[in-house]
Design a protein around this motif. Structure first.
Motif, PDB file in Angstrom:
ATOM      1  N   LEU A  73       1.202   4.202  -2.814  1.00  0.00           N
ATOM      2  CA  LEU A  73       0.756   5.545  -2.457  1.00  0.00           C
ATOM      3  C   LEU A  73       1.900   6.555  -2.513  1.00  0.00           C
ATOM      4  CD1 LEU A  73      -1.597   4.503   0.457  1.00  0.00           C
ATOM      5  CD2 LEU A  73      -2.331   5.582  -1.692  1.00  0.00           C
ATOM      6  N   TYR A 113       0.850  -1.191   0.000  1.00  0.00           N
ATOM      7  CA  TYR A 113       0.000   0.000   0.000  1.00  0.00           C
ATOM      8  C   TYR A 113       0.891   1.249   0.000  1.00  0.00           C
ATOM      9  CZ  TYR A 113      -3.987  -2.720   2.092  1.00  0.00           C
ATOM     10  OH  TYR A 113      -5.002  -3.606   2.380  1.00  0.00           O
ATOM     11  N   LEU A 123      -5.829   4.894  -2.788  1.00  0.00           N
ATOM     12  CA  LEU A 123      -5.678   3.543  -3.324  1.00  0.00           C
ATOM     13  C   LEU A 123      -7.069   2.940  -3.392  1.00  0.00           C
ATOM     14  CD1 LEU A 123      -3.674   1.296  -4.198  1.00  0.00           C
ATOM     15  CD2 LEU A 123      -3.647   0.559  -1.810  1.00  0.00           C
ATOM     16  N   ALA A 154      -3.469   3.346  -7.511  1.00  0.00           N
ATOM     17  CA  ALA A 154      -3.085   4.460  -6.634  1.00  0.00           C
ATOM     18  C   ALA A 154      -2.995   5.716  -7.485  1.00  0.00           C
ATOM     19  CB  ALA A 154      -1.740   4.177  -5.965  1.00  0.00           C
TER      20      ALA A 154
END
Length: 171
Positions: A93, A89, A151, A133
Motif C-alpha cells: 500500500l 499489506y 489492496l 495494490a
C-alpha cells in the motif's frame, strides 16, 4: 543465553534472493520525470528496488497519478498465526500510494512518505492468489501530496485500504 537455529533440512524450505545495486535505480531517477522513471521500471529498463525483490512484488503498471503493484502470497510472507503478515499489506500500500505521487513529479524533485494509515479488512493466505495494490493521488501541492491505495484480491475482494501523506522535496 538462548541460541536459536533453523534446520532447513528438517523444514524442507529454502529461499535464495538476488538483487541489483540499489543505487542504480536511485541514480537513474535523478534525470527523469517520476513517470518516465517508473515506466522504465515497469518495462525492465531499470532494476526494481531490493525490497520488491525480497518480498516478491513488482510494479506492474503506472500512469500519471496512479501506480499498481502486484504480489503472489507465499509461505515466506506468513506471520506466526498462519496468514500473510500485515507488514506485507503496508509495504504494498505504501509503495502504490508513494509511487502514484512519484509519477507526478518532474525530474530532480523527490518525495518521502510522511505517514501511512492502514485499515486491514480481509486476511490473505497462499489460497488468496495474486493481490493488487493500486495507489491514486488525491492532492498534489508544492510541499505535500495526499494519496490513497486499495489492496484487492484477484476476484476484486477488498483486503485493505490506506491513506498516505508524502513530503515533496525540491532541490
Amino acid at each position: 543465553m538462548t541460541e536459536t537455529t533453523c534446520d532447513t533440512r528438517r523444514a524442507g524450505r529454502t529461499r535464495t534472493i538476488e538483487w541489483a545495486d540499489p543505487l542504480e535505480p536511485a541514480n537513474a531517477a535523478r534525470n527523469r520525470s517520476g513517470l518516465d522513471f517508473l515506466k522504465a521500471m515497469v518495462d525492465g529498463e531499470v532494476a526494481p528496488p531490493p525490497v520488491m525483490t525480497t518480498i516478491g512484488a513488482r510494479l506492474e503498471a503506472v500512469s500519471e497519478g496512479t501506480a499498481v503493484f502486484t504480489m503472489t502470497p507465499a509461505e515466506f510472507h506468513y506471520n506466526p498465526i498462519g496468514s500473510v503478515h500485515g507488514g506485507m499489506y503496508c509495504t504494498l500500500l505504501d509503495s502504490a500510494a508513494a509511487c502514484a505521487v512519484h509519477s507526478m513529479l518532474p525530474a530532480g524533485v523527490a518525495y518521502t512518505s510522511l505517514d501511512l494509515s492502514v485499515r486491514f479488512i480481509g486476511a490473505i493466505s497462499v489460497d488468496t492468489g495474486p493481490v493488487r495494490a493500486t495507489g491514486t493521488v488525491k492532492h498534489l501541492g508544492r510541499r505535500t501530496a495526499l494519496a490513497e491505495a486499495v489492496l484487492t484480491s484477484g476476484t476484486g475482494k477488498l483486503l485493505a485500504t490506506a491513506t498516505s501523506n508524502c513530503l515533496i522535496i525540491h532541490p
